[in-house]
Design a protein around this motif. Structure first.
Motif, short mmCIF file in Angstrom:
data_model
loop_
_atom_site.label_atom_id
_atom_site.label_comp_id
_atom_site.label_asym_id
_atom_site.label_seq_id
_atom_site.Cartn_x
_atom_site.Cartn_y
_atom_site.Cartn_z
N SER A 53 -7.45 -0.63 6.64
CA SER A 53 -6.96 0.99 5.97
C SER A 53 -8.26 1.62 5.36
CB SER A 53 -5.86 0.46 4.74
OG SER A 53 -6.68 -0.17 3.55
N ASP A 139 -0.72 -3.18 4.33
CA ASP A 139 -0.05 -1.79 3.82
C ASP A 139 1.28 -1.95 4.60
OD1 ASP A 139 0.34 0.84 2.77
OD2 ASP A 139 0.54 1.42 4.57
N ASP A 140 2.46 -1.72 4.03
CA ASP A 140 3.58 -1.83 4.78
C ASP A 140 3.92 -0.92 5.77
OD1 ASP A 140 4.36 -4.59 4.31
OD2 ASP A 140 6.10 -3.83 2.57
N VAL A 146 -5.60 -3.90 3.46
CA VAL A 146 -5.88 -3.34 2.61
C VAL A 146 -6.70 -4.02 1.62
CG1 VAL A 146 -3.72 -1.56 2.53
CG2 VAL A 146 -3.95 -3.67 1.19
N GLN A 279 -5.40 -4.25 -3.98
CA GLN A 279 -4.05 -4.90 -3.93
C GLN A 279 -4.12 -6.43 -4.21
OE1 GLN A 279 -1.36 -3.12 -1.12
NE2 GLN A 279 -0.23 -5.23 -0.84
#
Length: 588
Positions: A53, A139-140, A146, A279
């Motif tokens: 990401s 990241d969904d 991430v 995260q």
């Protein structure tokens, strides 16, 4: 009559309810990452999409922490991207020629994975496996990484193993007479770093006064241990020399005398205790942050962890899936829409009693829903040949839930039902619950195929529903009679055939694998339910046939009256208006 608000809300709910990623999607994302690692050139020339990401934060144990997509891509992939200046010489860092997953644990959105990468050293015809253990958070929405924490397992052993193989070739390339492995590694590090510095680090990015100054500095600088790839060592500068080609302004200081902000002394306690990720890699509270936890006691946090980590199964009590709520709402809206259309365009419908109106609406719902499920079954039919796919199994599961939801809705929507239909609906719902629960418990794939066969008994009745609908709305008697007759015969043959098929399939594929009393109990319940369903279905087919005969008698009665008095115009009266009839379509 209908506003846009509920429809839009329904669409949003459907979208949100399907937004959660499945574990297999994370495994696919791991494959994407492995493909990028094995083809670093593709990441930089754009042929392979970056799995990272834009705001990724990563840490590699033997180097340091990296922030942002560019820096992480350079260290994860550019580290193995050989510069054309050095691609024909022996390198201390191998080139990944393959990436396989040795083990993985998926707890969305966090994955723990252990990769095995074959590292090639082409100048000495050597290939050595490197194990890379990683914790990764995705990241969904984009399924890009991430956060990650990477460990190069046994990297010190790998370097100790490969060095003796590389040293003779390095000595030949450097025209050195030394046989000391450590000395040759030191000389190789100095030669490669200084060659890159002379080519890329010029002008405002220049780090050394001359090539000789660079060699003097590098040959005196300790190479360092394998775990010192982020400290003031020759090993750190050697790691960075492959990255200079991408962004000289960023990486030239890292191979210079100061080491920039990368090759510098670090405090062990600071490195170990600092959590740099944007995260968390703790799967159980990955959706929580400091704002969420503010004002909540420690015990409250522990209870939230229990909620977050609760395993959801088919039989979990505290679980009511959102799609079930939405499906119930859809059935309600379909029923109301059908009522509206029939009351608007059918005089016969307006003349019916409340109970018969509800029955007529259910015929419409039954026809459309069972036909939709039949399509799903036909698409998923390769299951019967043991050709299982993720989509096929899920389509069949969806079909069973659509049928059970339809029957439950019908039980609540109709004012009353006679006992044969009640037994039929309850047995079907129980059978679906039983098979889904056993499938979740045992994971036996042939239970899926058994469900495919069983469901055909509920999805091949459209002709009966259409015949009853025609009967209620007083369609021409001949059409109604023929449709009811066809429905009675077709339904009886299909139900009998699929019941026999199911019993034969069960005996061939499942009964022989009985290993416990639970397996035997399942078979006993299966046979019992099949017998009960067959009784209700035979009775239902007989009731439909009797109904067709009543229509036929009405036709004969009308013909006799027409012959008796040809001058009298007879208004056809549907047997649906007869009182005290012994057989009603509600018995079907």
């Amino acid at each position: 009559m209908f506003s846009k608000g509920p429809v839009l809300a329904l669409v949003l709910l459907v979208r949100s309810s399907s937004g959660y990623r499945q574990p297999y999607e994370y495994l696919e994302a791991l494959d994407v990452f492995g493909a990028a690692f094995s083809n670093p050139a593709g990441v930089f020339n754009g042929s392979t999409p970056s799995p990272l990401s834009s705001d990724v934060v990563g840490r590699i144990d033997v180097i340091t922490t990296f922030v942002g997509q560019d820096l992480n891509a350079e260290f994860l992939f550019g580290l193995f991207y050989q510069d054309t200046l050095l691609d024909t010489t022996t390198q201390l860092i191998g080139i990944p020629s393959g990436m396989t997953i040795q083990s993985a644990v998926v707890e969305p959105p966090v994955v723990a994975v252990s990769y095995i990468s074959d590292m090639a050293f082409p100048t000495v015809n050597l290939s050595i496996p490197l194990q890379i253990d990683m914790f990764m958070a995705f990241d969904d929405d984009s399924m890009k990484v991430v956060s990650y924490d990477a460990i190069l397992r046994r990297i010190d052993e790998l370097m100790a193993y490969t060095a003796p193989y590389l040293a003779p070739q390095i000595a030949e390339e450097l025209n050195s007479t030394s046989t000391n492995v450590t000395e040759l590694i030191q000389l190789k590090t100095a030669a490669d770093v200084c060659a890159v510095s002379s080519l890329y680090c010029t002008g405002e990015f220049q780090q050394y006064d001359s090539q000789d100054a660079c060699l003097t500095f590098m040959e005196a600088l300790p190479f360092g241990e394998s775990w010192q790839g982020g400290m003031n060592t020759g090993w750190c500068r050697y790691i960075h020399k492959n990255l200079v080609q991408f962004r000289p302004d960023v990486h030239c200081p890292h191979i210079g005398p100061t080491g920039g902000d990368m090759c510098r002394d670090r405090n062990y306690l600071e490195v170990t205790s600092t959590v740099p990720f944007n995260q968390t890699l703790l799967s159980y509270n990955s959706s929580y942050n400091a704002a969420d936890m503010k004002g909540i006691s420690e015990n409250g946090v522990q209870q939230l962890v229990k909620v977050q980590t609760q395993a959801i199964t088919m039989t979990t009590v505290a679980f009511y899936p959102v799609p079930t709520v939405l499906y119930t709402l859809v059935l309600y809206m379909m029923a109301k829409f059908t009522e509206f259309i029939l009351s608007r365009f059918s005089v016969q419908y307006d003349e019916m009693s409340f109970e018969n109106k509800r029955n007529t609406v259910t015929y419409v719902l039954d026809t459309f829903v069972t036909f939709a499920v039949l399509i799903l079954q036909l698409v998923a039919s390769p299951i019967l040949a043991s050709k299982f796919t993720f989509d096929n199994v899920n389509m069949l599961k969806a079909g069973t839930l659509l049928i059970s939801g339809l029957y439950i809705f019908e039980l609540t929507y109709r004012p009353s039902m006679r006992w044969p239909l009640l037994i039929h609906h309850f047995c079907t719902i129980f059978a679906i619950v039983l098979l889904l629960s056993v499938l979740a418990y045992t994971g036996h794939p042939q239970i899926v195929a058994a469900g495919e066969i069983w469901l055909f008994q509920a999805t091949t009745e459209q002709s009966v529903f259409i015949g009853l609908f025609m009967y209620r709305l007083r369609f021409p008697l001949r059409w109604t009679r023929d449709m009811l007759r066809f429905g009675a015969v077709q339904s009886f043959i299909f139900k009998l055939a699929f019941a026999a098929y199911l019993l034969a399939f069960w005996a061939q594929k499942l009964a022989q694998f009985h290993t416990s009393s639970k397996d035997i109990a399942l078979s006993v319940m299966l046979v019992t339910i099949i017998v009960l369903l067959m009784c209700t279905q035979i009775y239902g087919a007989w009731a439909v046939w009797c109904l067709s005969e009543k229509v036929n008698k009405s036709m004969q009665f009308l013909r006799q009256r027409q012959r008796a008095d040809s001058n009298v115009t007879v208004n056809a009266v549907s047997p649906a208006d007869e009182k005290g009839k012994s057989v009603d379509e509600e018995e079907v």
